[in-house]
Each structure stands twice: as C-alpha cells, then as structure tokens.
Design a protein around this motif. Structure first.
Motif, PDB file in Angstrom:
ATOM      1  N   THR A   1      14.059  10.311  -2.551  1.00  0.00           N
ATOM      2  CA  THR A   1      15.422  10.508  -3.698  1.00  0.00           C
ATOM      3  C   THR A   1      15.988  11.058  -1.908  1.00  0.00           C
ATOM      4  O   THR A   1      17.442  11.016  -2.647  1.00  0.00           O
ATOM      5  CB  THR A   1      14.880  12.401  -3.541  1.00  0.00           C
ATOM      6  N   ALA A   2      15.926  11.822  -0.679  1.00  0.00           N
ATOM      7  CA  ALA A   2      16.606  11.815   0.348  1.00  0.00           C
ATOM      8  C   ALA A   2      17.039  11.231   0.465  1.00  0.00           C
ATOM      9  O   ALA A   2      18.844  10.803   1.386  1.00  0.00           O
ATOM     10  CB  ALA A   2      15.820  12.968   0.899  1.00  0.00           C
ATOM     11  N   GLU A   3      16.617   9.186   0.965  1.00  0.00           N
ATOM     12  CA  GLU A   3      17.126   8.221   1.190  1.00  0.00           C
ATOM     13  C   GLU A   3      16.873   7.321   0.525  1.00  0.00           C
ATOM     14  O   GLU A   3      16.075   6.947   0.060  1.00  0.00           O
ATOM     15  CB  GLU A   3      16.335   8.095   2.890  1.00  0.00           C
ATOM     16  N   PRO A   4      17.941   7.070  -0.936  1.00  0.00           N
ATOM     17  CA  PRO A   4      18.196   5.613  -1.967  1.00  0.00           C
ATOM     18  C   PRO A   4      18.257   4.749  -1.063  1.00  0.00           C
ATOM     19  O   PRO A   4      17.293   3.655  -1.702  1.00  0.00           O
ATOM     20  CB  PRO A   4      19.121   6.673  -2.859  1.00  0.00           C
ATOM     21  N   ALA A   5      17.980   4.391  -0.054  1.00  0.00           N
ATOM     22  CA  ALA A   5      18.091   3.203   0.641  1.00  0.00           C
ATOM     23  C   ALA A   5      16.528   2.699   0.669  1.00  0.00           C
ATOM     24  O   ALA A   5      16.907   1.232   0.746  1.00  0.00           O
ATOM     25  CB  ALA A   5      19.104   3.565   2.073  1.00  0.00           C
ATOM     26  N   LEU A   6      15.717   3.397   0.929  1.00  0.00           N
ATOM     27  CA  LEU A   6      14.510   3.072   0.898  1.00  0.00           C
ATOM     28  C   LEU A   6      14.452   2.790  -0.693  1.00  0.00           C
ATOM     29  O   LEU A   6      12.392   1.930  -0.561  1.00  0.00           O
ATOM     30  CB  LEU A   6      13.384   4.570   1.704  1.00  0.00           C
ATOM     31  N   ILE A   7      14.446   2.098  -1.696  1.00  0.00           N
ATOM     32  CA  ILE A   7      14.290   2.232  -3.095  1.00  0.00           C
ATOM     33  C   ILE A   7      13.306   0.602  -2.603  1.00  0.00           C
ATOM     34  O   ILE A   7      12.718  -0.209  -2.895  1.00  0.00           O
ATOM     35  CB  ILE A   7      15.418   1.248  -4.319  1.00  0.00           C
ATOM     36  N   GLY A   8      14.136  -0.398  -1.647  1.00  0.00           N
ATOM     37  CA  GLY A   8      13.657  -1.848  -1.431  1.00  0.00           C
ATOM     38  C   GLY A   8      12.439  -0.879  -0.521  1.00  0.00           C
ATOM     39  O   GLY A   8      11.279  -2.693  -1.191  1.00  0.00           O
ATOM     40  N   ASP A   9      11.937  -1.086   0.580  1.00  0.00           N
ATOM     41  CA  ASP A   9      11.620  -1.262   0.664  1.00  0.00           C
ATOM     42  C   ASP A   9       9.902  -0.121   0.018  1.00  0.00           C
ATOM     43  O   ASP A   9       8.695  -0.512  -0.072  1.00  0.00           O
ATOM     44  CB  ASP A   9      10.587  -0.321   2.043  1.00  0.00           C
ATOM     45  N   ALA A  10      10.110   0.759  -0.715  1.00  0.00           N
ATOM     46  CA  ALA A  10       9.630   1.517  -1.613  1.00  0.00           C
ATOM     47  C   ALA A  10       8.865   0.670  -3.011  1.00  0.00           C
ATOM     48  O   ALA A  10       7.249   0.840  -3.587  1.00  0.00           O
ATOM     49  CB  ALA A  10      10.123   2.748  -2.710  1.00  0.00           C
ATOM     50  N   ILE A  11       9.715  -0.327  -3.199  1.00  0.00           N
ATOM     51  CA  ILE A  11       9.397  -1.036  -4.287  1.00  0.00           C
ATOM     52  C   ILE A  11       8.521  -2.366  -3.837  1.00  0.00           C
ATOM     53  O   ILE A  11       7.203  -1.864  -4.125  1.00  0.00           O
ATOM     54  CB  ILE A  11      10.371  -1.682  -4.736  1.00  0.00           C
ATOM     55  N   GLU A  12       8.906  -2.623  -2.670  1.00  0.00           N
ATOM     56  CA  GLU A  12       7.597  -3.766  -1.866  1.00  0.00           C
ATOM     57  C   GLU A  12       6.654  -2.616  -1.107  1.00  0.00           C
ATOM     58  O   GLU A  12       4.966  -3.222  -1.718  1.00  0.00           O
ATOM     59  CB  GLU A  12       8.520  -3.940  -0.893  1.00  0.00           C
ATOM     60  N   GLU A  13       6.283  -1.877  -1.220  1.00  0.00           N
ATOM     61  CA  GLU A  13       4.947  -1.250  -1.291  1.00  0.00           C
ATOM     62  C   GLU A  13       4.319  -1.216  -2.169  1.00  0.00           C
ATOM     63  O   GLU A  13       3.107  -0.961  -2.506  1.00  0.00           O
ATOM     64  CB  GLU A  13       5.806   0.163  -0.205  1.00  0.00           C
ATOM     65  N   SER A  14       5.070   0.046  -3.291  1.00  0.00           N
ATOM     66  CA  SER A  14       4.664  -0.416  -4.112  1.00  0.00           C
ATOM     67  C   SER A  14       3.451  -1.405  -4.982  1.00  0.00           C
ATOM     68  O   SER A  14       2.502  -1.319  -6.017  1.00  0.00           O
ATOM     69  CB  SER A  14       5.163   0.280  -5.734  1.00  0.00           C
ATOM     70  N   LEU A  15       4.467  -2.488  -4.701  1.00  0.00           N
ATOM     71  CA  LEU A  15       3.885  -3.919  -5.415  1.00  0.00           C
ATOM     72  C   LEU A  15       2.654  -4.596  -4.415  1.00  0.00           C
ATOM     73  O   LEU A  15       1.449  -4.366  -5.315  1.00  0.00           O
ATOM     74  CB  LEU A  15       4.428  -5.473  -4.974  1.00  0.00           C
ATOM     75  N   ARG A  16       2.736  -3.980  -3.195  1.00  0.00           N
ATOM     76  CA  ARG A  16       1.169  -4.174  -2.352  1.00  0.00           C
ATOM     77  C   ARG A  16       0.405  -3.477  -2.596  1.00  0.00           C
ATOM     78  O   ARG A  16      -0.902  -3.978  -2.621  1.00  0.00           O
ATOM     79  CB  ARG A  16       1.512  -3.996  -0.869  1.00  0.00           C
ATOM     80  N   TYR A  17       0.872  -1.634  -2.788  1.00  0.00           N
ATOM     81  CA  TYR A  17       0.077  -1.022  -3.282  1.00  0.00           C
ATOM     82  C   TYR A  17      -1.257  -1.248  -4.067  1.00  0.00           C
ATOM     83  O   TYR A  17      -2.417  -0.850  -4.360  1.00  0.00           O
ATOM     84  CB  TYR A  17       0.484   0.522  -3.175  1.00  0.00           C
ATOM     85  N   ASN A  18      -0.915  -0.664  -5.395  1.00  0.00           N
ATOM     86  CA  ASN A  18      -0.568  -1.270  -6.541  1.00  0.00           C
ATOM     87  C   ASN A  18      -1.201  -2.205  -7.103  1.00  0.00           C
ATOM     88  O   ASN A  18       0.274  -2.245  -8.542  1.00  0.00           O
ATOM     89  CB  ASN A  18      -0.058   0.135  -7.472  1.00  0.00           C
ATOM     90  N   THR A  19      -1.068  -4.038  -6.858  1.00  0.00           N
ATOM     91  CA  THR A  19      -0.704  -5.343  -7.828  1.00  0.00           C
ATOM     92  C   THR A  19      -1.142  -4.924  -8.476  1.00  0.00           C
ATOM     93  O   THR A  19      -1.640  -4.899  -9.446  1.00  0.00           O
ATOM     94  CB  THR A  19      -1.330  -5.535  -6.947  1.00  0.00           C
ATOM     95  N   SER A  20      -0.075  -5.156  -9.378  1.00  0.00           N
ATOM     96  CA  SER A  20      -0.400  -5.434 -10.961  1.00  0.00           C
ATOM     97  C   SER A  20      -1.373  -6.782 -11.467  1.00  0.00           C
ATOM     98  O   SER A  20      -1.969  -6.109 -12.569  1.00  0.00           O
ATOM     99  CB  SER A  20       1.184  -5.144 -12.066  1.00  0.00           C
ATOM    100  N   ALA A  21      -1.054  -7.339 -11.092  1.00  0.00           N
ATOM    101  CA  ALA A  21      -2.188  -9.225 -11.467  1.00  0.00           C
ATOM    102  C   ALA A  21      -3.244  -8.270  -9.826  1.00  0.00           C
ATOM    103  O   ALA A  21      -3.325  -9.115  -9.048  1.00  0.00           O
ATOM    104  CB  ALA A  21      -0.975 -10.131 -10.797  1.00  0.00           C
ATOM    105  N   GLN A  22      -4.220  -8.204 -10.272  1.00  0.00           N
ATOM    106  CA  GLN A  22      -5.693  -7.734  -9.728  1.00  0.00           C
ATOM    107  C   GLN A  22      -6.222  -9.348  -9.130  1.00  0.00           C
ATOM    108  O   GLN A  22      -6.432  -9.452  -7.827  1.00  0.00           O
ATOM    109  CB  GLN A  22      -6.669  -7.052 -10.103  1.00  0.00           C
TER     110      GLN A  22
END
Length: 169
Positions: free
Chosen positions: A79-100
C-alpha cells in the motif's frame, strides 16, 4: 467440465453458423495445411483457454488476497509502495503456487539429486515443493514481497508451462 463442454459446443456451433470478430470464430475458420480444425480440436482449445485464462486467474487473485490478509506487513508495504506490485505477485506465485503438482511420464532417462528415473516412469512434479527449495530461495517459508523470486515454478515451465503465463507477462 461437462457443463463447460456442453456450453462451448453450443457456442462453437453458433459461431460456425454466424462467425464474428471473436477468438472462437477465428478457431472455427482457421486452417492448417488447408484443413479446418476438427470440432474436438476447437472445443479442447477453447476450453483450455477458458480454464487457463479465467479459472487460474480467479484462483490466483483469491490466493493473492489471502496472502495479503495473512501477512499485514506485506499488505502495508504494498500500500505504501505500489511499485512493489510486480514483486508481490511473483512472490505470491512462488509462495502459494495454485498448481501444486502434476503427474507426467518421462520420455527420456533422467537423474536428479542422485535419483535415476527411466523413460516411461511416472513422476510427480511438485511445483509447490520446488518453490520452497532452500537451495534456490533463502528462507523459503517466509512470504517476502521484496524477494524478487525470479525462476519460481508458479506457472510450471517448459513445454508444460501454464498458458496463463502469457496473459500475466
């Protein structure tokens, strides 16, 4: 899947009768070496695109929201730094992969971590486990949106990569 196939079959028949400016109409009139795609090819292609483009996206968005709810510090940082959205998406894909995981059959012999596998063997590709491999990702069980976790398997990879990666990229 039966409901999806039934609905798509009706839509494909409608587009055959009345083509429009949409992708299904393009599949219906497409030719490969002078031959039109068979009904089953059009049906499987369109349903695959729906599953990859809609269902997987919905699953990812729910998982991303869950990650941000579970990790309020990450949510506040984003929220404080919206430019982190790309990295947040990548980390979410890594951390909680939908296709296990996916099951595949090897076409050639392979060795991994001292384990020999032979052509014809069935293997389970555990994407979720690979994305938590400490040899690849330091502190793999920590959700860190500043990580920049390039090389994760959130979209699978190679020949069996997710079509959604094209949409996301």
């Amino acid at each position: 899947n039966c409901l999806l196939f039934s609905a798509m079959s009706r839509l494909i028949a409608e587009r055959r009768a009345h083509p429009g400016p949409d992708l299904i109409s393009q599949f219906v009139v497409a030719e490969i070496e002078g031959e039109r795609l068979q009904e089953r090819e059009v049906l499987l292609t369109t349903t695959t695109l729906i599953m990859a483009g809609i269902e997987s996206l919905g699953g990812f968005l729910a998982m991303f929201a869950l990650n941000l709810a579970d990790f309020p510090d990450a949510r506040r940082a984003l929220t404080a730094e919206p430019a982190l959205i790309g990295d947040a998406i990548e980390e979410s894909l890594r951390y909680n992969t939908s296709a296990q995981r996916f099951r595949r059959r090897l076409t050639t012999d392979a060795e991994m971590h001292g384990q020999i596998m032979r052509a014809g063997d069935y293997v389970c590709l555990a994407y979720g486990s690979a994305n938590r491999d400490e040899r690849r990702f330091p502190d793999p069980d920590v959700y860190d949106i500043s990580r920049r976790p390039r090389g994760h398997l959130g979209f699978g990879g190679g020949f069996h990569g997710c079509l959604g990666a094209m949409v996301a990229g």
